[in-house]
Design a protein around this motif. Structure first.
Motif, short mmCIF file in Angstrom:
data_model
loop_
_atom_site.label_atom_id
_atom_site.label_comp_id
_atom_site.label_asym_id
_atom_site.label_seq_id
_atom_site.Cartn_x
_atom_site.Cartn_y
_atom_site.Cartn_z
N ASP A 143 0.83 -1.21 0.00
CA ASP A 143 0.00 0.00 0.00
C ASP A 143 0.86 1.26 0.00
OD1 ASP A 143 -2.30 -1.48 -0.06
OD2 ASP A 143 -2.63 -1.43 2.12
N GLU A 144 1.92 1.23 0.83
CA GLU A 144 2.80 2.40 0.91
C GLU A 144 3.53 2.62 -0.42
OE1 GLU A 144 5.35 1.60 4.18
OE2 GLU A 144 3.90 2.29 5.70
N ALA A 145 3.96 1.52 -1.05
CA ALA A 145 4.64 1.64 -2.33
C ALA A 145 3.72 2.21 -3.38
CB ALA A 145 5.18 0.27 -2.77
N LYS A 146 2.46 1.77 -3.36
CA LYS A 146 1.49 2.30 -4.31
C LYS A 146 1.29 3.80 -4.10
CE LYS A 146 -1.24 -1.91 -5.11
NZ LYS A 146 -2.56 -2.57 -4.89
N GLU A 147 1.21 4.22 -2.83
CA GLU A 147 1.03 5.64 -2.54
C GLU A 147 2.26 6.45 -2.97
OE1 GLU A 147 0.13 6.10 1.57
OE2 GLU A 147 -1.78 5.01 1.46
N GLN A 148 3.46 5.89 -2.77
CA GLN A 148 4.67 6.59 -3.19
C GLN A 148 4.72 6.75 -4.70
OE1 GLN A 148 7.64 4.08 -1.30
NE2 GLN A 148 8.03 5.63 0.26
N VAL A 149 4.33 5.70 -5.41
CA VAL A 149 4.29 5.78 -6.87
C VAL A 149 3.32 6.88 -7.31
CG1 VAL A 149 3.55 4.59 -8.97
CG2 VAL A 149 5.02 3.42 -7.33
N ALA A 150 2.15 6.91 -6.68
CA ALA A 150 1.14 7.90 -7.03
C ALA A 150 1.64 9.32 -6.75
CB ALA A 150 -0.15 7.63 -6.26
N ARG A 151 2.31 9.51 -5.59
CA ARG A 151 2.83 10.84 -5.24
C ARG A 151 3.94 11.27 -6.21
NH1 ARG A 151 2.43 8.92 0.19
NH2 ARG A 151 4.66 8.43 0.17
N ALA A 152 4.86 10.34 -6.52
CA ALA A 152 5.95 10.66 -7.43
C ALA A 152 5.42 11.00 -8.83
CB ALA A 152 6.94 9.50 -7.50
N GLN A 153 4.42 10.25 -9.27
CA GLN A 153 3.85 10.49 -10.58
C GLN A 153 3.13 11.84 -10.62
OE1 GLN A 153 4.22 8.32 -13.42
NE2 GLN A 153 3.67 10.33 -14.25
N ALA A 154 2.41 12.16 -9.53
CA ALA A 154 1.71 13.44 -9.47
C ALA A 154 2.70 14.60 -9.48
CB ALA A 154 0.83 13.50 -8.22
N ALA A 155 3.81 14.45 -8.73
CA ALA A 155 4.82 15.50 -8.70
C ALA A 155 5.47 15.65 -10.07
CB ALA A 155 5.88 15.17 -7.65
N LEU A 156 5.71 14.53 -10.74
CA LEU A 156 6.30 14.58 -12.07
C LEU A 156 5.36 15.25 -13.07
CD1 LEU A 156 8.66 13.75 -13.88
CD2 LEU A 156 7.58 11.52 -14.18
N ASP A 157 4.08 14.93 -12.98
CA ASP A 157 3.09 15.57 -13.86
C ASP A 157 3.05 17.08 -13.62
OD1 ASP A 157 2.47 13.10 -14.89
OD2 ASP A 157 0.68 12.81 -13.67
N ALA A 158 3.16 17.49 -12.34
CA ALA A 158 3.15 18.92 -12.01
C ALA A 158 4.37 19.61 -12.60
CB ALA A 158 3.10 19.12 -10.50
N GLU A 159 5.54 18.94 -12.52
CA GLU A 159 6.75 19.51 -13.10
C GLU A 159 6.62 19.68 -14.61
OE1 GLU A 159 9.39 20.79 -11.91
OE2 GLU A 159 9.15 20.32 -9.79
N LEU A 160 6.02 18.68 -15.26
CA LEU A 160 5.84 18.76 -16.71
C LEU A 160 4.91 19.91 -17.09
CD1 LEU A 160 5.57 14.96 -17.52
CD2 LEU A 160 7.42 16.50 -18.20
N ARG A 161 3.86 20.12 -16.29
CA ARG A 161 2.95 21.24 -16.56
C ARG A 161 3.67 22.57 -16.38
NH1 ARG A 161 -0.71 17.86 -13.75
NH2 ARG A 161 -0.35 19.02 -11.82
#
Length: 337
Positions: A143-161
């Motif tokens: 569960d924690e790994a899934k949450e970390q993946v989601a957070r990292a992906q969201a941060a990456l998407d924000a950087e791309l925007r």
């Protein structure tokens, strides 16, 4: 100015009018002897205003893009690590789920009923407790790994925007500067940019924590006059000297709305004293090499634009032909952010 051109350049000029101020010369300050006339040492007013505003906005946006790319690299690395951990945990949790499906989860009551002695009862309770702890731990990790993946992906998407936003700013400012450069004969030059990969690498001027260029005042003594220059200009001056360009140079000059009275410009002569147009191959080569050094290190030094030998260089457009008040065949002009 024609009406279409006025509409095109009004935003940049309006911004200049709102923020520009005349910097008074330091008391008792004097310009470098034999300095070229102030009106010959900068682009025409219209071009200068556009390069001042568009140039700073372009370079600040570029700094943010560079910082965003760096952050994206870090986030991608983090994402790969977390994804690898997720890939490792998923089969283990799958095995736990499959085993539970086949045999059903053992309960304390089942252990009690199936125990034939107190020793086996205690042993089986301990084993069951240990098994449940392991299984629960794996599920929690997953569960924690899934949450970390989601957070990292969201941060990456924000950087791309954010990167796309800053790239749009860069494109807009480049367009404004290109149109202004066209007014001074700014035809783009192909293969004549004076950039040399063999130029020394300069020491980078300080930036803010987020990679932007800080605003600086005329607070350092100018080594070439009794005036002042900014810390960033002083760093560039020092680095040019360290690179071996030791002929005459003048930086601060009082009066006028150009970069010189703000401590943000230097004129690098081809002679050991004073200014005169290049008459020998050595003088022309000296100017070429100096311009090449400035351009190669522009992003490290905080260069706003360079003018040399009928050409002007701006970070967003590269070299273009230049037919301003002076052909700049007697010195390399360096303006700083």
């Amino acid at each position: 100015m024609t009406t279409p051109l006025r509409r095109l350049l009004t935003p940049a000029l309006a911004l200049v009018a709102g923020v520009a101020m005349v910097v008074a010369p330091a008391e008792g300050a004097t310009a470098a002897p034999d300095a070229p006339a102030a009106e010959e040492d900068a682009p025409p007013a219209l071009l200068r205003d556009v390069l001042e505003v568009a140039g700073r906005d372009y370079l600040q946006a570029k700094a943010k893009v560079d910082q965003s790319k760096k952050r994206q690299g870090e986030l991608n690395g983090e994402l790969r690590k977390v994804q690898a951990r997720l890939d490792e945990l998923a089969p283990q949790v799958g095995q736990i789920a499959a085993q539970s499906y086949r045999t059903g989860r053992l309960s304390v009551a089942a252990v009690l009923l199936s125990s034939s002695s107190s020793d086996s009862f205690i042993e089986r309770v301990a084993r069951l407790d240990q098994m449940n702890m392991v299984n629960n731990g794996k599920l929690t990790e997953l569960d924690e790994a899934k949450e970390q993946v989601a957070r990292a992906q969201a941060a990456l998407d924000a950087e791309l925007r954010e990167q796309q936003k800053q790239l749009a700013i860069m494109a807009k400012r480049k367009g404004e500067a290109d149109k202004a450069l066209d007014l001074v004969g700014g035809n783009r030059l192909i293969g004549n940019g004076f950039v040399s990969a063999t130029s020394p690498v300069a020491k980078a001027a300080p930036r803010t924590a987020n990679g932007e260029w800080p605003n600086e005042s005329c607070s350092k003594d100018d080594p070439t006059t009794s005036g002042c220059i900014t810390p960033r200009t002083l760093n560039a001056y020092t680095e040019v000297k360290k690179a071996g360009f030791n002929r005459f140079v003048g930086c601060y000059r009082p009066g006028g709305p150009f970069e010189h009275p703000k401590g943000r410009a230097c004129d690098w002569s081809l002679l050991n004293r004073g200014f005169a147009s290049a008459k020998t191959q050595d003088q022309k080569l000296y100017g070429n090499n100096l311009a090449a050094f400035l351009i190669r290190n522009a992003d490290r030094l905080g260069i706003l634009y360079v003018i040399w030998y009928k050409q002007i260089w701006w970070p967003g457009s590269g070299w273009k032909s230049y037919s301003g008040a002076s052909d700049h065949t007697d010195h390399v002009h360096m303006s700083m952010l």
